[in-house]
Design an enzyme around this catalytic site. Structure first.
Site, PDB file in Angstrom:
ATOM      1  N   GLN A 171       1.066  -1.041   0.109  1.00 15.49           N
ATOM      2  CA  GLN A 171      -0.307  -0.225   0.340  1.00 15.49           C
ATOM      3  C   GLN A 171       0.841   1.530   0.003  1.00 15.49           C
ATOM      4  OE1 GLN A 171      -2.742  -0.032   3.574  1.00 15.49           O
ATOM      5  NE2 GLN A 171      -1.150  -0.380   4.985  1.00 15.49           N
ATOM      6  N   HIS A 193      -3.187   0.317  -3.965  1.00 13.24           N
ATOM      7  CA  HIS A 193      -3.860   0.534  -3.414  1.00 13.24           C
ATOM      8  C   HIS A 193      -4.354   2.018  -2.833  1.00 13.24           C
ATOM      9  CE1 HIS A 193      -4.595   2.268   1.194  1.00 13.24           C
ATOM     10  NE2 HIS A 193      -5.536   0.962   1.512  1.00 13.24           N
ATOM     11  N   ASP A 235      -8.167   0.727  -2.659  1.00 14.32           N
ATOM     12  CA  ASP A 235      -8.675   1.465  -1.966  1.00 14.32           C
ATOM     13  C   ASP A 235      -9.582   2.558  -2.061  1.00 14.32           C
ATOM     14  OD1 ASP A 235     -11.305   0.981   0.394  1.00 14.32           O
ATOM     15  OD2 ASP A 235      -8.959   0.438   1.365  1.00 14.32           O
ATOM     16  N   GLU A 270     -11.368  -2.171  -4.206  1.00 12.38           N
ATOM     17  CA  GLU A 270     -11.487  -2.316  -2.670  1.00 12.38           C
ATOM     18  C   GLU A 270     -13.376  -1.719  -1.475  1.00 12.38           C
ATOM     19  OE1 GLU A 270      -9.418  -3.364   1.478  1.00 12.38           O
ATOM     20  OE2 GLU A 270      -9.055  -3.703   0.044  1.00 12.38           O
ATOM     21  N   ASP A 304     -13.518  -5.141   2.792  1.00 15.12           N
ATOM     22  CA  ASP A 304     -13.322  -4.777   4.014  1.00 15.12           C
ATOM     23  C   ASP A 304     -14.673  -4.020   4.772  1.00 15.12           C
ATOM     24  OD1 ASP A 304     -11.837  -3.890   5.467  1.00 15.12           O
ATOM     25  OD2 ASP A 304     -10.997  -2.086   4.581  1.00 15.12           O
ATOM     26  N   GLN A 326     -11.039  -8.963   2.061  1.00 11.37           N
ATOM     27  CA  GLN A 326      -9.932  -8.753   3.380  1.00 11.37           C
ATOM     28  C   GLN A 326     -10.401  -8.794   4.576  1.00 11.37           C
ATOM     29  OE1 GLN A 326      -7.426  -5.567   5.072  1.00 11.37           O
ATOM     30  NE2 GLN A 326      -8.713  -4.880   4.046  1.00 11.37           N
ATOM     31  N   LYS A 328      -9.446  -9.283   7.634  1.00  8.35           N
ATOM     32  CA  LYS A 328      -8.831  -8.006   8.490  1.00  8.35           C
ATOM     33  C   LYS A 328      -8.294  -8.059   9.765  1.00  8.35           C
ATOM     34  CE  LYS A 328      -8.336  -2.803   7.958  1.00  8.35           C
ATOM     35  NZ  LYS A 328      -8.649  -2.383   6.978  1.00  8.35           N
ATOM     36  N   SER A 357      -3.566  -4.026   9.021  1.00  4.12           N
ATOM     37  CA  SER A 357      -3.932  -2.265   8.818  1.00  4.12           C
ATOM     38  C   SER A 357      -2.108  -1.672   9.284  1.00  4.12           C
ATOM     39  CB  SER A 357      -3.933  -2.012  10.535  1.00  4.12           C
ATOM     40  OG  SER A 357      -4.396  -0.502  10.501  1.00  4.12           O
ATOM     41  N   CYS A 358      -2.153  -0.887   9.066  1.00  4.88           N
ATOM     42  CA  CYS A 358      -0.689   0.235   8.692  1.00  4.88           C
ATOM     43  C   CYS A 358       0.005  -0.001  10.360  1.00  4.88           C
ATOM     44  CB  CYS A 358      -0.231   0.807   7.981  1.00  4.88           C
ATOM     45  SG  CYS A 358      -2.047   2.274   8.643  1.00  4.88           S
TER      46      CYS A 358
END
Length: 417
Positions: A171, A193, A235, A270, A304, A326, A328, A357-358
């Site tokens: 991403q 992303h 996304d 997404e 998502d 996704q 998550k 997640s980041c």
């Protein structure tokens, strides 16, 4: 029992917790911060440094294995748990979870998870606790059996040892152009992303977004290796629905129009829209998927928002309300449920993308790799953080090391046989 003590250590997630509702409502970006009032409960500003909590299991041989708890970047949005509170999570873990950990057989992974994650006061434990503790338990089982985490999953779910590499998805964050170049030069499997999370980035009628899609495809041809042909995955955070309306036919028309601009690529979209509830999301996504399938479009819908837990994922895949889910990881809870989610997607012939997640950490990212490879997911997210280099190296190197070990194990088994 194999666990004789439990340690807790506060830490930092790799990015920030962001108030999605405030950003979606028009908060202005000023440098790296957002200016305006927060709109989601728990946020005292729109962007907050991500926090985490590490849980360490001290085993009888004095080895310590760790897992990390955290929530996702857009906490409190789309039916997700509220913003991560380190003190609150630490207190609940100490009072409720630690006594359970000291009373389980850590060598039996799924049994241990089932006992530890029983409801507390008639409610499910916070998903962040499930996520971090299940990572630590998986490492404990791997340590006790002198094997890899992936092999524990294969054993518990009766899966063959994997041999196939799982494609990696990177991403870009807001540094789109620079990070797209990095992804192309590193031949990332799925990109970029794009973080299309505001009207400014989507544009009137989606024109800004469409120009970006075309630019990514063109740039791939310009600087990529001749044989390089990634999947394009964007996304859009519901902005197709926000900008052009929530009629599934109109959304499908727009997605087909975007796909037609990059005919040589598979296009993943997404979160094209947020319909306000899980059931509405399922019903309308199923219609969009059906329209795209009937047209033979190369575009694929990725769900998502409002598809968080294993229960949610089951509803979406049974309804064929996505081409790709996704999964998550912090929102699913126990990482054992991430494995179950991949297998559920495969059972229903829906793509399984082990995301996350980041805001995660190196430890949670590495554990996710073992789940992804063991279950042979269709793709997995390069994490943590919002840069390309760090997440791609952490996830990619862990996968390569794991496959080298599994290959050696299979060779040994063949020689014994």
């Amino acid at each position: 029992m194999q666990i004789k003590d439990v340690l807790l250590a506060p830490g930092a997630g790799a990015f920030f917790y962001d108030d999605q509702e405030a950003i979606r409502s028009g908060a202005i970006q000023d440098g790296f911060i957002y200016v305006g009032e927060p709109a989601t409960p728990g946020f005292n500003s729109i962007r907050i440094p991500a926090s985490s909590l590490s849980v360490g299991l001290v085993l009888t041989d004095d080895a310590v294995v760790w897992g990390d708890m955290m929530n996702v970047q857009y906490s409190g949005a789309g039916g997700r748990d509220l913003l991560f509170d380190t003190h609150q999570i630490s207190d609940l873990t100490s009072r409720v979870v630690v006594p359970r950990l000291l009373d389980v057989d850590a060598s039996r992974y799924l049994d241990a998870c089932a006992k530890i994650f029983e409801p507390h006061e008639h409610k499910r434990l916070p998903l962040a606790i499930e996520y971090g503790v299940s990572q630590a338990l998986l490492r404990a089982a791997a340590h006790l059996h002198r094997t890899t985490m992936a092999e524990i999953i294969c054993s518990e779910f009766d899966l063959p040892l994997p041999t196939r590499r799982v494609p990696i998805y990177c991403q870009s964050g807001d540094a789109r152009e620079i990070n797209v170049d990095k992804m192309i030069l590193k031949s990332v499997d799925v990109l970029p992303h794009g973080l299309i999370n505001s009207r400014q980035k989507f544009g009137v009628g989606g024109q800004t977004f469409m120009e970006f899609v075309r630019w990514v495809a063109t740039r791939t041809r310009e600087i990529g290796r001749p044989e390089y042909h990634p999947v394009l995955h964007f996304d859009v955070y519901g902005w197709i629905g926000h900008e052009i309306g929530l009629e599934p036919q109109t959304i499908a028309d727009f997605i087909c129009k975007v796909a037609d601009t990059v005919p040589d690529f598979t296009l993943n979209i997404e979160c094209p829209a947020d319909f306000g509830s899980t059931q509405a999301q399922i019903d309308n996504y199923a219609r969009i998927v059906s329209i795209l399938n009937d047209r033979g479009s190369s575009a694929r819908i990725v769900v998502d928002e409002r598809c968080n837990t294993l229960k949610d994922i089951r509803l979406f895949v049974e309804a064929k309300a996505a081409h790709l889910v996704q999964i998550k990881t912090p929102d699913v809870g126990s990482i054992a449920d991430t494995a179950r989610a991949v297998l559920l997607c495969k059972e229903h012939k829906v793509g399984a993308y082990v995301g996350g997640s980041c805001t995660e950490t190196d430890l949670s990212a590495r554990a996710s790799v073992h789940i992804s490879v063991a279950t042979q997911a269709d793709m997995m997210l390069a994490k943590p953080g919002m840069g390309v280099d760090e997440g791609f190296s952490i996830v990619g190197n862990e996968q390569n090391r794991l496959l080298a070990m599994l290959n050696r194990r299979q060779t040994q088994n063949e020689n014994v046989g």
